[in-house]
Design a protein around this motif. Structure first.
Motif, PDB file in Angstrom:
ATOM      1  N   LEU A   6       0.400   1.190 -30.502  1.00  0.00           N
ATOM      2  CA  LEU A   6      -0.361   0.011 -30.082  1.00  0.00           C
ATOM      3  C   LEU A   6      -1.730   0.354 -29.525  1.00  0.00           C
ATOM      4  CD1 LEU A   6       2.518  -1.938 -28.283  1.00  0.00           C
ATOM      5  CD2 LEU A   6       1.399  -2.603 -30.408  1.00  0.00           C
ATOM      6  N   ASP A   7      -1.986   1.656 -29.331  1.00  0.00           N
ATOM      7  CA  ASP A   7      -3.222   2.069 -28.663  1.00  0.00           C
ATOM      8  C   ASP A   7      -3.371   1.289 -27.353  1.00  0.00           C
ATOM      9  OD1 ASP A   7      -5.574   3.427 -28.219  1.00  0.00           O
ATOM     10  OD2 ASP A   7      -6.802   2.070 -29.442  1.00  0.00           O
ATOM     11  N   GLY A   8      -2.278   1.284 -26.589  1.00  0.00           N
ATOM     12  CA  GLY A   8      -2.186   0.390 -25.434  1.00  0.00           C
ATOM     13  C   GLY A   8      -2.351   1.059 -24.087  1.00  0.00           C
ATOM     14  N   GLN A   9      -2.002   0.317 -23.055  1.00  0.00           N
ATOM     15  CA  GLN A   9      -2.062   0.766 -21.663  1.00  0.00           C
ATOM     16  C   GLN A   9      -0.740   0.410 -20.999  1.00  0.00           C
ATOM     17  OE1 GLN A   9      -5.353  -0.836 -19.439  1.00  0.00           O
ATOM     18  NE2 GLN A   9      -5.046   0.510 -17.698  1.00  0.00           N
ATOM     19  N   LEU A  10      -0.101   1.381 -20.377  1.00  0.00           N
ATOM     20  CA  LEU A  10       1.206   1.196 -19.769  1.00  0.00           C
ATOM     21  C   LEU A  10       1.087   0.605 -18.373  1.00  0.00           C
ATOM     22  CD1 LEU A  10       2.768   4.639 -20.766  1.00  0.00           C
ATOM     23  CD2 LEU A  10       3.275   2.421 -21.813  1.00  0.00           C
ATOM     24  N   ILE A  11       1.973  -0.316 -18.046  1.00  0.00           N
ATOM     25  CA  ILE A  11       2.025  -0.851 -16.684  1.00  0.00           C
ATOM     26  C   ILE A  11       3.491  -0.999 -16.266  1.00  0.00           C
ATOM     27  CG2 ILE A  11      -0.155  -2.109 -16.922  1.00  0.00           C
ATOM     28  CD1 ILE A  11       1.487  -4.695 -17.099  1.00  0.00           C
ATOM     29  N   GLU A  12       3.700  -0.918 -14.977  1.00  0.00           N
ATOM     30  CA  GLU A  12       5.007  -1.185 -14.401  1.00  0.00           C
ATOM     31  C   GLU A  12       4.829  -2.221 -13.303  1.00  0.00           C
ATOM     32  OE1 GLU A  12       8.766   0.992 -12.083  1.00  0.00           O
ATOM     33  OE2 GLU A  12       6.885   2.077 -12.391  1.00  0.00           O
ATOM     34  N   THR A  13       5.579  -3.310 -13.390  1.00  0.00           N
ATOM     35  CA  THR A  13       5.543  -4.352 -12.369  1.00  0.00           C
ATOM     36  C   THR A  13       6.885  -4.376 -11.669  1.00  0.00           C
ATOM     37  OG1 THR A  13       4.014  -5.658 -13.713  1.00  0.00           O
ATOM     38  CG2 THR A  13       5.128  -6.784 -11.906  1.00  0.00           C
ATOM     39  N   LEU A  14       6.869  -4.201 -10.362  1.00  0.00           N
ATOM     40  CA  LEU A  14       8.122  -4.192  -9.611  1.00  0.00           C
ATOM     41  C   LEU A  14       7.933  -4.834  -8.254  1.00  0.00           C
ATOM     42  CD1 LEU A  14       7.538  -1.679  -7.489  1.00  0.00           C
ATOM     43  CD2 LEU A  14       8.223  -0.287  -9.426  1.00  0.00           C
ATOM     44  N   GLN A  15       9.040  -5.220  -7.649  1.00  0.00           N
ATOM     45  CA  GLN A  15       9.038  -5.765  -6.299  1.00  0.00           C
ATOM     46  C   GLN A  15       9.220  -4.625  -5.308  1.00  0.00           C
ATOM     47  OE1 GLN A  15       8.832  -8.948  -4.866  1.00  0.00           O
ATOM     48  NE2 GLN A  15       8.197  -9.774  -6.845  1.00  0.00           N
ATOM     49  N   ALA A  16       8.643  -4.768  -4.139  1.00  0.00           N
ATOM     50  CA  ALA A  16       8.774  -3.727  -3.125  1.00  0.00           C
ATOM     51  C   ALA A  16       8.768  -4.345  -1.740  1.00  0.00           C
ATOM     52  CB  ALA A  16       7.637  -2.708  -3.246  1.00  0.00           C
ATOM     53  N   ARG A  17       9.509  -3.705  -0.853  1.00  0.00           N
ATOM     54  CA  ARG A  17       9.405  -4.068   0.562  1.00  0.00           C
ATOM     55  C   ARG A  17       8.187  -3.347   1.097  1.00  0.00           C
ATOM     56  NH1 ARG A  17      13.833  -2.189   4.797  1.00  0.00           N
ATOM     57  NH2 ARG A  17      12.532  -0.335   4.706  1.00  0.00           N
ATOM     58  N   VAL A  18       7.279  -4.096   1.679  1.00  0.00           N
ATOM     59  CA  VAL A  18       6.004  -3.536   2.121  1.00  0.00           C
ATOM     60  C   VAL A  18       5.824  -3.828   3.601  1.00  0.00           C
ATOM     61  CG1 VAL A  18       3.511  -3.548   1.793  1.00  0.00           C
ATOM     62  CG2 VAL A  18       5.014  -3.888  -0.173  1.00  0.00           C
ATOM     63  N   ALA A  19       5.502  -2.795   4.368  1.00  0.00           N
ATOM     64  CA  ALA A  19       5.239  -2.949   5.801  1.00  0.00           C
ATOM     65  C   ALA A  19       3.752  -2.736   6.041  1.00  0.00           C
ATOM     66  CB  ALA A  19       6.064  -1.957   6.604  1.00  0.00           C
ATOM     67  N   PHE A  20       3.032  -3.823   6.325  1.00  0.00           N
ATOM     68  CA  PHE A  20       1.604  -3.723   6.606  1.00  0.00           C
ATOM     69  C   PHE A  20       1.359  -3.367   8.069  1.00  0.00           C
ATOM     70  CE2 PHE A  20       1.770  -6.366   2.838  1.00  0.00           C
ATOM     71  CZ  PHE A  20       0.743  -5.853   2.077  1.00  0.00           C
ATOM     72  N   ALA A  21       2.316  -3.636   8.908  1.00  0.00           N
ATOM     73  CA  ALA A  21       2.222  -3.299  10.332  1.00  0.00           C
ATOM     74  C   ALA A  21       3.634  -3.113  10.857  1.00  0.00           C
ATOM     75  CB  ALA A  21       1.500  -4.412  11.103  1.00  0.00           C
ATOM     76  N   GLU A  22       3.754  -2.569  12.034  1.00  0.00           N
ATOM     77  CA  GLU A  22       5.071  -2.326  12.605  1.00  0.00           C
ATOM     78  C   GLU A  22       5.834  -3.653  12.754  1.00  0.00           C
ATOM     79  OE1 GLU A  22       7.085  -0.099  16.479  1.00  0.00           O
ATOM     80  OE2 GLU A  22       4.919  -0.199  16.252  1.00  0.00           O
ATOM     81  N   ASN A  23       7.073  -3.663  12.256  1.00  0.00           N
ATOM     82  CA  ASN A  23       7.958  -4.845  12.310  1.00  0.00           C
ATOM     83  C   ASN A  23       7.382  -6.047  11.556  1.00  0.00           C
ATOM     84  OD1 ASN A  23       9.784  -3.456  13.986  1.00  0.00           O
ATOM     85  ND2 ASN A  23       8.573  -4.002  15.799  1.00  0.00           N
ATOM     86  N   ASP A  24       6.486  -5.776  10.607  1.00  0.00           N
ATOM     87  CA  ASP A  24       5.878  -6.844   9.819  1.00  0.00           C
ATOM     88  C   ASP A  24       6.163  -6.546   8.351  1.00  0.00           C
ATOM     89  OD1 ASP A  24       4.478  -9.048   9.144  1.00  0.00           O
ATOM     90  OD2 ASP A  24       2.488  -8.229   9.589  1.00  0.00           O
ATOM     91  N   VAL A  25       7.288  -7.032   7.837  1.00  0.00           N
ATOM     92  CA  VAL A  25       7.794  -6.649   6.525  1.00  0.00           C
ATOM     93  C   VAL A  25       7.674  -7.813   5.547  1.00  0.00           C
ATOM     94  CG1 VAL A  25       9.809  -5.848   5.236  1.00  0.00           C
ATOM     95  CG2 VAL A  25       9.386  -4.996   7.548  1.00  0.00           C
ATOM     96  N   TYR A  26       7.192  -7.499   4.341  1.00  0.00           N
ATOM     97  CA  TYR A  26       7.068  -8.481   3.270  1.00  0.00           C
ATOM     98  C   TYR A  26       7.669  -7.891   2.002  1.00  0.00           C
ATOM     99  CZ  TYR A  26       3.457 -10.370   6.385  1.00  0.00           C
ATOM    100  OH  TYR A  26       2.769 -10.868   7.470  1.00  0.00           O
ATOM    101  N   HIS A  27       8.043  -8.757   1.072  1.00  0.00           N
ATOM    102  CA  HIS A  27       8.451  -8.324  -0.257  1.00  0.00           C
ATOM    103  C   HIS A  27       7.373  -8.800  -1.222  1.00  0.00           C
ATOM    104  CE1 HIS A  27      12.593  -6.705   0.286  1.00  0.00           C
ATOM    105  NE2 HIS A  27      12.450  -7.338   1.438  1.00  0.00           N
ATOM    106  N   LYS A  28       6.633  -7.844  -1.775  1.00  0.00           N
ATOM    107  CA  LYS A  28       5.475  -8.163  -2.597  1.00  0.00           C
ATOM    108  C   LYS A  28       5.550  -7.435  -3.933  1.00  0.00           C
ATOM    109  CE  LYS A  28       3.292 -10.713   0.475  1.00  0.00           C
ATOM    110  NZ  LYS A  28       3.053 -12.156   0.225  1.00  0.00           N
ATOM    111  N   PRO A  29       4.903  -7.995  -4.973  1.00  0.00           N
ATOM    112  CA  PRO A  29       4.869  -7.301  -6.271  1.00  0.00           C
ATOM    113  C   PRO A  29       3.842  -6.167  -6.267  1.00  0.00           C
ATOM    114  CG  PRO A  29       3.677  -9.369  -6.404  1.00  0.00           C
ATOM    115  CD  PRO A  29       4.285  -9.331  -5.039  1.00  0.00           C
TER     116      PRO A  29
END
Length: 755
Positions: free
Chosen positions: A479-502
């Motif tokens: 395909l002469d393409g570009q590979l990507i992976e999309t996944l969900q992750a638990r992300v901590a931007f600050a202490e005790n501040d947790v989000y689930h973001k793509p």
């Protein structure tokens, strides 16, 4: 008092255009507030009822599979009340049509509403139940047999019924879309024998959970480890949260516009009543001489506010129902509910009573000062014309003005309320028209920016999860393409501040051309975050974040290398080299390419999405809410015509004696017309000066109401449409100036000589 009531009716007929403007503005205030409340409160009530009737889940967890030990640990988590296990698959019906199907042994959580056909029964023979919009779009009826394929296994179940699910209120089928694409994506439920045909091992990959104040979000990664895929709750599952977000959006819009029109109606009321009292000075003196007290006259003039506001609000409430119906039709295109009732809260009554009370108080305020004193004193001309404007105190500027400009400025300083009302009306018209033209432009610019500048692929191929890495690399080379992976992750931007973001992880290639707010391309120096997401979690460049990605039992720390001003999708972006340098594994889920291949018999590809289809989907969304934009344009047009004409008439009536005097002194009609036009032109200029920046800010706020966790709409208005906005308001103003200036030929010189 009956005599005064008859006099009021005659006065309303005499000043019918001015009073009509007050009625219309009060009516528009109620139409907008009551009409939109009828939509959003009816939507909220129906959705809440639907959720309760179907016992909608509070949390959803996806994993590659769940063990009995996993479920036992989740049940022990604080706040968990009940759990149901499900199997979810995405089955293909045709090359570009898919059904997302669930098993459902436990109907106590997130049950379905059957609209047509048999009730749902997991023990039925070879049956599926699908959503009615997909069935309608693909011409499928109850009793039809359809062929569905999953993992190269084909089954031909019978459509036993049409169902609706509360957890699919805003079902789009794919994160690549913003608007439901019913011809391409549908949802449904399978009987057990269909489940077994596709999944003989009985591996559950979805948990639906009833809970109350649980802390599962913080613990789910540790429980599932590398089998974790995604976590959602009612605030983050877009199929559910979109409805509550839309309710809030419509509520903000109703308040925003209602306040504007209530303010304008009150200002119009005050100006009109003040002018009425000035014109009826002789009548007032006569009534006082006949024994009418100031209190009785004050009550009499307050009756104007009561009478007009009652008429306006009652008409507004009646007309709000067809307005609600029209808005509901646009909402039905993006939200699926069993019923669409029109419902109101006590807030509508409060707004109506507020308009009436404020109108009465405004009328009394306008009349109070004029009605004080003895009849003989009232015969005196109380107008003060000895005030000096600020500009007169600056001789080197003031002396440069001509006679007409000086006279206009002096007159404006005597009638500040009228000038302020005119400027506000022009400013408000700019704001409404800029929303009407600017919101579609903003969505269209989003489409161009996303699919022509930032992402330049033509096709996105979703990979079969079972395909090996070698086959992925071979396909990417083809395909002469570009590979990507999309996944969900638990992300901590600050202490005790947790989000689930793509998170989007991508390899080197030509199809992702994102840049930061500083204009820098994405590099291997860290992780990047889109601006909408950064604002929602209060993250900034240079911050460190902890990432616990799905399919991993490790935590990785990255530095935010930049903020991306991208509209969609709202995500964290990181290059594969940076991601793998931290010890994580890159497992592509999609390939971006310019080339098209027929994937029907290619086991490496599960589905294909074209950019053209994504663009059409956003255009459909713009069309779905186009009725609101048209409404803004119509209201703005009505606003500028009503208020400016009312002000022009009042200005003409207040200046009649001056115009008569000018004519007696030898001024030609054209000269007097020019003098009469100066004020309207000044109002237009200052209204435009304020209206353009306020209009753009208002457009920004309005675009924010349609932004969410998956998309951020940036305000934009094309130059040609901005020119249309300015031209429309200018033409309306000039037409009004022309109509009013024609009345100057009716000047009565005899009356001027008498005075």
């Amino acid at each position: 008092m009956f005599f005064l009531f008859k006099k009021m009716i005659r006065s309303i007929k005499q000043f019918k255009f001015q009073f009509l403007s007050v009625v219309l503005l009060a009516m528009l205030s109620v139409i907008i507030f009551s009409g939109l409340e009828g939509v959003y409160y009816g939507m909220k009530h129906e959705f809440d009822t639907f959720n309760k009737d179907t016992n909608l889940a509070d949390e959803w967890v996806q994993a590659t599979y769940f063990t009995d030990e996993d479920i036992a640990k989740i049940k022990q988590t604080k706040g968990i009340e009940d759990i149901t296990k499900r199997i979810r698959i995405t089955a293909s019906v045709s090359d570009d049509s898919y059904l997302i199907l669930d098993s459902n042994d436990n109907t106590n959580i997130s049950s379905v509403k059957v609209l047509e056909g048999k009730n749902y029964d997991s023990n039925s023979n070879n049956s599926i139940w699908i959503d009615p919009e997909y069935a309608k779009a693909n011409k499928i009826s109850v009793g039809d047999s359809i062929s569905i394929n999953y993992n190269n296994i084909s089954v031909n179940p019978v459509v036993a019924g049409l169902i609706m699910s509360s957890e699919r209120a805003h079902f789009v089928g794919s994160s690549d879309y913003y608007m439901p694409a019913h011809e391409n994506y549908g949802y449904g439920y399978m009987s057990n024998d269909v489940v077994n045909a596709f999944n003989p091992q009985g591996i559950f990959n979805l948990l639906e959970i009833k809970s109350k104040n649980s802390n599962l979000k913080e613990n789910i990664n540790e429980i599932l480890g590398e089998r974790f895929i995604a976590y959602f709750n009612r605030d983050t599952l877009m199929d559910v949260s979109f409805v509550s977000n839309q309710v809030d959006n419509l509520k903000r819009v109703s308040l925003l516009f209602s306040v504007l029109f209530i303010l304008l109606s009150l200002l119009s009321m005050r100006t009109t009543i003040k002018r009425l009292i000035d014109a009826q000075g002789a009548d007032i003196n006569t009534l006082k001489s006949l024994g009418f007290s100031n209190i009785s006259l004050l009550i009499y003039y307050s009756m104007y506010g009561l009478f007009l506001s009652v008429i306006g609000t009652v008409l507004g409430f009646i007309l709000s129902f067809p307005f609600t119906k029209a808005i509901q039709q646009s909402q039905k295109k993006i939200i699926a509910l069993p019923e669409w009732p029109i419902m109101h809260t006590v807030n509508t009554l409060i707004v109506i009573m507020l308009i009436i009370i404020l109108s009465v108080l405004t009328s009394m305020s306008a009349a109070r000062k004029t009605l004080t004193g003895l009849p003989a004193e009232d015969k005196k001309d109380k107008r003060k014309h000895n005030k000096t404007s600020i500009l007169e105190k600056i001789p080197h500027i003031w002396n440069k003005f001509g006679f007409g400009m000086k006279w206009t400025i002096r007159d404006a300083s005597y009638h500040k309320t009228r000038i302020i009302l005119g400027i506000i009306s022009v400013c408000g018209s700019f704001m409404l028209l800029m929303i009407g033209f600017g919101t579609p432009d903003s969505i269209n610019s989003l489409t161009k920016k996303s699919y022509s500048d930032e992402f330049t692929y033509s096709y996105k191929y979703t990979l079969n999860p079972a395909v090996d890495q070698r086959s992925v690399n071979e396909l990417n080379k083809e395909l002469d393409g570009q590979l990507i992976e999309t996944l969900q992750a638990r992300v901590a931007f600050a202490e005790n501040d947790v989000y689930h973001k793509p998170i989007t992880i991508f390899s080197d290639g030509d199809f992702i051309n994102l840049k930061t707010v500083d204009g820098e391309p994405l590099s291997d120096g860290g992780i990047y975050i889109t601006e909408g997401m950064a604002n929602s979690v209060d993250a900034k460049k240079g911050d460190y974040i902890e990432v616990f990605p799905s399919f991993s039992n490790q935590t990785y720390t990255f530095k935010i290398a930049g903020i991306i001003p991208s509209s969609m999708p709202q995500s964290l972006y990181i290059k594969d080299k940076c991601f793998m340098s931290s010890g994580a594994t890159f497992k592509p889920t999609s390939i971006l390419s310019k080339k098209y291949i027929d994937f029907k018999d290619d086991g490496r590809i599960s589905q294909t999405i074209s950019v053209k289809h994504q663009e059409d989907n956003l255009i459909d969304f713009s069309h779905a809410i186009s009725g609101v934009f048209t409404l803004m344009k119509v209201i703005a047009f009505i606003l500028v015509i009503i208020v400016l004409y009312n002000l022009g008439v009042l200005s003409f009536l207040e200046r009649t004696n001056e115009y008569n005097t000018f004519r007696v002194l030898g001024f030609h009609y054209d000269e007097i017309r020019k003098l009469a036009s100066f004020e309207s032109i000044l109002i237009l200029v200052f209204g435009a000066i304020l209206g353009l920046p306020f209009g753009f800010k208002f457009l920004e706020v309005y675009c924010d109401t349609f932004s969410n966790d998956t998309i951020k709409i940036y305000p934009n208005i094309l130059g040609v449409n901005l020119l249309i906005v300015c031209t429309t308001i200018t033409i309306c103003s000039l037409i009004i100036i022309l109509l009013l200036s024609m009345r100057i030929r009716k000047i009565d010189m005899i009356k001027a000589l008498k005075e």
